[in-house]
Design a protein around this motif. Sequence first.
Motif, short mmCIF file in Angstrom:
data_model
loop_
_atom_site.label_atom_id
_atom_site.label_comp_id
_atom_site.label_asym_id
_atom_site.label_seq_id
_atom_site.Cartn_x
_atom_site.Cartn_y
_atom_site.Cartn_z
N GLU A 95 0.83 -1.21 0.00
CA GLU A 95 0.00 0.00 0.00
C GLU A 95 0.86 1.26 0.00
OE1 GLU A 95 -2.52 -0.41 3.42
OE2 GLU A 95 -3.89 -1.77 2.40
N GLN A 140 0.91 4.11 -2.93
CA GLN A 140 0.60 5.51 -2.63
C GLN A 140 1.78 6.43 -2.93
OE1 GLN A 140 -0.64 5.05 1.43
NE2 GLN A 140 -2.72 4.46 0.86
N GLU A 162 2.17 6.80 -6.60
CA GLU A 162 0.89 7.11 -7.25
C GLU A 162 0.57 6.09 -8.36
OE1 GLU A 162 0.98 11.22 -8.42
OE2 GLU A 162 1.41 11.89 -6.38
N ALA A 172 -3.86 -4.78 -1.21
CA ALA A 172 -3.30 -3.42 -1.30
C ALA A 172 -3.91 -2.67 -2.48
CB ALA A 172 -1.78 -3.48 -1.42
N SER A 220 -7.52 -1.66 -1.54
CA SER A 220 -7.63 -0.60 -0.53
C SER A 220 -7.14 0.76 -1.03
CB SER A 220 -6.88 -1.00 0.74
OG SER A 220 -5.50 -1.01 0.52
N THR A 221 -6.30 0.76 -2.06
CA THR A 221 -5.78 2.03 -2.58
C THR A 221 -6.48 2.48 -3.85
OG1 THR A 221 -4.06 0.90 -3.85
CG2 THR A 221 -3.47 1.64 -1.61
#
Length: 72
Positions: A11, A15, A18, A39, A42-43
């Motif tokens: 994750e 993030q 990007e 991951a 959730s992102t």
Amino acid sequence: MQGPFSRALNEALIQQFEIRWLVTKDGGAAGGFAEKVQAAQSTGAQLVVLRRPPEQGQTAQEILNLCKEKML
């Protein structure tokens, strides 16, 4: 770095960089596949999974029988 990585690290990498598309092979538990899927979910990254094509060769039993024939 060499994986497999935890869900949290996957994750964080998604993030930090990007990442919008995560392309991975289905490496099973040994490759941390479930953690990558979680991951991505959730992102919000889109997951593209490459899978191994189905086997088209001989079964293990067929190969064993062939070997036995050659040894006679």
